[in-house]
Design a protein around this motif. Sequence first.
Motif, PDB file in Angstrom:
ATOM      1  N   ILE A  74      17.300  37.673  24.824  1.00  0.00           N
ATOM      2  CA  ILE A  74      16.547  37.673  23.344  1.00  0.00           C
ATOM      3  C   ILE A  74      17.154  39.023  23.116  1.00  0.00           C
ATOM      4  N   LEU A  75      17.239  40.059  23.677  1.00  0.00           N
ATOM      5  CA  LEU A  75      17.357  41.422  23.537  1.00  0.00           C
ATOM      6  C   LEU A  75      19.060  41.439  23.134  1.00  0.00           C
ATOM      7  N   ALA A  76      19.747  40.782  24.047  1.00  0.00           N
ATOM      8  CA  ALA A  76      21.401  40.704  23.881  1.00  0.00           C
ATOM      9  C   ALA A  76      21.721  40.368  22.334  1.00  0.00           C
ATOM     10  N   MET A  77      21.075  39.309  21.979  1.00  0.00           N
ATOM     11  CA  MET A  77      21.477  38.951  20.596  1.00  0.00           C
ATOM     12  C   MET A  77      21.233  39.732  19.533  1.00  0.00           C
ATOM     13  N   LEU A  78      20.185  41.057  19.897  1.00  0.00           N
ATOM     14  CA  LEU A  78      19.788  42.087  18.924  1.00  0.00           C
ATOM     15  C   LEU A  78      20.629  43.330  19.094  1.00  0.00           C
ATOM     16  N   GLN A  79      21.793  43.268  20.012  1.00  0.00           N
ATOM     17  CA  GLN A  79      22.418  44.351  20.040  1.00  0.00           C
ATOM     18  C   GLN A  79      23.343  44.950  18.851  1.00  0.00           C
ATOM     19  N   PHE A  80      23.599  46.325  18.641  1.00  0.00           N
ATOM     20  CA  PHE A  80      24.316  46.948  17.651  1.00  0.00           C
ATOM     21  C   PHE A  80      25.647  46.137  17.262  1.00  0.00           C
ATOM     22  N   THR A  81      26.283  45.995  18.373  1.00  0.00           N
ATOM     23  CA  THR A  81      27.582  45.578  18.404  1.00  0.00           C
ATOM     24  C   THR A  81      27.459  44.122  18.207  1.00  0.00           C
ATOM     25  N   LYS A  82      26.470  43.451  18.142  1.00  0.00           N
ATOM     26  CA  LYS A  82      26.215  41.942  17.747  1.00  0.00           C
ATOM     27  C   LYS A  82      25.829  41.754  16.438  1.00  0.00           C
ATOM     28  N   GLY A  83      25.789  42.928  15.655  1.00  0.00           N
ATOM     29  CA  GLY A  83      25.073  42.743  14.400  1.00  0.00           C
ATOM     30  C   GLY A  83      23.588  43.213  14.177  1.00  0.00           C
ATOM     31  N   GLY A  84      23.092  43.540  15.514  1.00  0.00           N
ATOM     32  CA  GLY A  84      21.467  43.793  15.484  1.00  0.00           C
ATOM     33  C   GLY A  84      21.119  45.260  15.560  1.00  0.00           C
ATOM     34  N   PRO A  85      19.992  45.716  15.677  1.00  0.00           N
ATOM     35  CA  PRO A  85      19.576  46.962  15.665  1.00  0.00           C
ATOM     36  C   PRO A  85      19.641  48.038  16.852  1.00  0.00           C
ATOM     37  N   ILE A  86      19.773  47.126  18.112  1.00  0.00           N
ATOM     38  CA  ILE A  86      19.587  47.807  19.383  1.00  0.00           C
ATOM     39  C   ILE A  86      20.821  48.696  19.729  1.00  0.00           C
ATOM     40  N   ILE A  87      20.655  50.064  19.768  1.00  0.00           N
ATOM     41  CA  ILE A  87      22.010  50.806  20.053  1.00  0.00           C
ATOM     42  C   ILE A  87      21.872  51.362  21.691  1.00  0.00           C
ATOM     43  N   ALA A  88      20.709  51.219  22.282  1.00  0.00           N
ATOM     44  CA  ALA A  88      20.578  51.878  23.554  1.00  0.00           C
ATOM     45  C   ALA A  88      19.361  51.254  24.343  1.00  0.00           C
ATOM     46  N   PHE A  89      19.557  50.992  25.796  1.00  0.00           N
ATOM     47  CA  PHE A  89      18.593  50.590  26.672  1.00  0.00           C
ATOM     48  C   PHE A  89      18.381  51.464  27.638  1.00  0.00           C
ATOM     49  N   GLN A  90      17.013  51.639  28.219  1.00  0.00           N
ATOM     50  CA  GLN A  90      16.841  52.329  29.119  1.00  0.00           C
ATOM     51  C   GLN A  90      16.516  51.565  30.489  1.00  0.00           C
ATOM     52  N   VAL A  91      17.223  52.200  31.580  1.00  0.00           N
ATOM     53  CA  VAL A  91      17.069  51.591  32.962  1.00  0.00           C
ATOM     54  C   VAL A  91      15.631  52.106  33.598  1.00  0.00           C
ATOM     55  N   GLU A  92      14.571  51.250  34.023  1.00  0.00           N
ATOM     56  CA  GLU A  92      13.609  51.532  34.632  1.00  0.00           C
ATOM     57  C   GLU A  92      12.779  52.722  33.556  1.00  0.00           C
ATOM     58  N   ASN A  93      11.869  53.727  34.160  1.00  0.00           N
ATOM     59  CA  ASN A  93      11.079  54.441  33.423  1.00  0.00           C
ATOM     60  C   ASN A  93      10.553  55.536  34.152  1.00  0.00           C
ATOM     61  N   GLU A  94      10.957  56.842  33.992  1.00  0.00           N
ATOM     62  CA  GLU A  94      10.596  58.133  34.700  1.00  0.00           C
ATOM     63  C   GLU A  94      10.513  57.871  36.393  1.00  0.00           C
ATOM     64  N   TYR A  95      11.406  57.310  36.719  1.00  0.00           N
ATOM     65  CA  TYR A  95      11.810  56.873  38.260  1.00  0.00           C
ATOM     66  C   TYR A  95      11.644  58.059  39.104  1.00  0.00           C
ATOM     67  N   ALA A  96      12.188  59.166  38.728  1.00  0.00           N
ATOM     68  CA  ALA A  96      12.182  60.152  39.619  1.00  0.00           C
ATOM     69  C   ALA A  96      10.729  61.113  39.685  1.00  0.00           C
ATOM     70  N   SER A  97       9.730  60.473  38.874  1.00  0.00           N
ATOM     71  CA  SER A  97       8.382  60.812  39.300  1.00  0.00           C
ATOM     72  C   SER A  97       7.701  59.967  40.695  1.00  0.00           C
ATOM     73  N   THR A  98       8.564  59.360  41.056  1.00  0.00           N
ATOM     74  CA  THR A  98       8.092  58.569  42.455  1.00  0.00           C
ATOM     75  C   THR A  98       8.268  59.426  43.497  1.00  0.00           C
ATOM     76  N   TYR A  99       9.212  60.392  43.357  1.00  0.00           N
ATOM     77  CA  TYR A  99       9.634  61.293  44.513  1.00  0.00           C
ATOM     78  C   TYR A  99       8.688  62.128  45.287  1.00  0.00           C
ATOM     79  N   GLN A 100       8.470  61.625  46.551  1.00  0.00           N
ATOM     80  CA  GLN A 100       7.833  62.372  47.397  1.00  0.00           C
ATOM     81  C   GLN A 100       8.364  62.853  48.594  1.00  0.00           C
ATOM     82  N   PRO A 101       8.522  64.230  48.458  1.00  0.00           N
ATOM     83  CA  PRO A 101       9.339  64.902  49.665  1.00  0.00           C
ATOM     84  C   PRO A 101       8.849  64.266  51.193  1.00  0.00           C
ATOM     85  N   GLY A 102       9.786  63.763  51.826  1.00  0.00           N
ATOM     86  CA  GLY A 102       9.403  63.508  53.435  1.00  0.00           C
ATOM     87  C   GLY A 102       8.860  62.018  53.268  1.00  0.00           C
TER      88      GLY A 102
END
Length: 653
Positions: A165-193
């Motif tokens: 659904i989103l692929a059809m809406l990409q900027f280079t396909k004539g749609g509005p989407i110029i960027a995608f995020q991979v996951e979200n705030e993933y570094a916050s899961t870090y727990q030393p050790g």
Amino acid sequence: MSLITSETPTLYEHYTAGGIHTGLNADKPYFTLNDKNISIYSGAVHYFRVPKQYWRDRLRKLRAAGLNTVETYVPWNLHEPQPDSFDFGQGGSDWEDFLDVREFLSIAKEEDLFAIVRPGPYICSEWEFGGLPSWLLREPGIKFRTSDAVFMKYVSRYFSVLLPILAMLQFTKGGPIIAFQVENEYASTYQPGIFTPDKKYLKQLRQILIDHGIVELLMTSDAAGYGTIGSLPGLVLQTANFASNPEQEFDQLKAFQPNRPIMAMEYWTGWFDHWSENHHLRNDSDFRNNLERILRYPASVNMYMFIGGTSFGFMNGANLNTGLDDNSGYEPDTTSYDYDPPLAENGDYTIKYVMVKELLKKYNPIETRLPQTPHLVPRVVYKSQTIQGQLTLDEIIYRIPDRLYTNHLRPMEYLPINNMSGQSYGYIIYRHRLFDLPRSSKLTIGGRIHDTVVVTLNDHLISRPLDVVSDLDGFGFWRTVDSTLDLGSAAYTYAVMDLMVENWGRVGYGKLSQFYQFKGLWSTDVYVNREKLQDWEIFPLEFKKSWTKSLTGWHIPFKSTGPALYKTDIFIDDPRDTYLDMRNWCKGIVIVNNFVLGRYSRIGPQQTLYLPGPLLRKGWNEILVFEHYRAADSISFIDSPMFKTRTIREKGL
């Protein structure tokens, strides 16, 4: 700047003149789009927090402020409410009218906006379970937000439906989407050790995006102080999340990502509320100062939020504010996600909106045509409506078709309902029949409650109402372990005891161990006078539209305490936005025309519920209140929100 006229090009005319050859590029110290310089000036608008009839209004207001991009999350739990059953606007779920992400993004383009999409699978967003579907909890040993094969099996299946659904809406396909995020705030899961972010997982997500035809720029976002532990250096662009000190954040980005564009994926315009707090407000001057420093740096920015909107239904998330995973530090979020941003929850302009417009006009070197600032949506105060009907908890229970007979307590997620996917939201009721109950008997609930419990005997309220914040420290709430309740001075030869437990929202942010949030009574056992209780009947109370619509047998209210549904009908000639004033009620939910509007609680900070006009209809409208403790005799309306307030300077700082 010169005057923008009708001859000034639109955003798309400027960036697509001569055809589209390439998308958003981050290989230089500045962004280019289709080989033309661009600074991204974006605002977050969550389509699932705004009625679709208002999508165009909110997006046009965003564009009129001078922004060129809208950013949105995609909530997995709404789009796949049951395993392998999807809803993207025509799927027939209770949320169908909010879920056509294709239409939302198409309107964004029509309103001359580009788009950044953050598809998850985890989104945080102060959303129930961070957007993860609760039925994942049924999988033994599943490891959320990792390369665990079980988790990735479900992510892959969901993305195989979403991404085309989103692929059809990409900027280079004539749609509005110029960027995608991979996951979200993933570094916050870090727990030393304990836990280091799983780079294999991030690589798998990136590859899934690519395999489904995603060709636009890929990004991650974290506080810059985490460095690169939550990202894939060289493979995706890192962006920063913060409320203040932009120079410090951006300098750190430059240090580990030299000669690439600098961007704040989340510049926090305000903050959200937990129940029992005061309403958070961010100082307007502080907001303006930090935004100007971002633009002056210079850097691109996404304002989180531009309009917060509403976590309708049971969709508010929660936090755990301690290092423990035992629910002792549980903090549920309010229904209102107002956030104190440039546009208020109801779409009104704030001082921050004026500030954004002034600053973007000052710093944006690219002149494009902007729409006129839209008029505000008018609101109305309807006449107060007397409660006309009631169903007590006992009467409600007998109208629940699903029930489980068992000797063992179970959480709602493990109930054999919804095509064996369990119960996600609402309430779960545990019924036990008591014989020869002596006076001053003691009920003990072992462990911690997830999240609140109301106790009735023979349909009469026994537990104490939640009137003030300090009541959260007593029986019936998560703060108390092995809590005890006196069942009263009466003796019974036979009594029906109901324990109504509420899911007040699953945790959506924090350590990965905090994501295993089962709701109900399950951690240990329940006792009366130290005798372990068995022989339970368990009832799911989900308040789905089809069930609520089928309710009959309403009668004149004969009691005002204890859990009950209260009904009134209101005739409306011209449906308009309004607010429900819930200050005379205690705690519960409101349902309008069979759709769960949201939660209320006397402890605040939220005192009113935003009721958008599109949720009403011309003619008769039905309003139900499910009150836990103590009911009022009418439903009142007001034209503005009411909060208990305090001022903060920035997020959690």
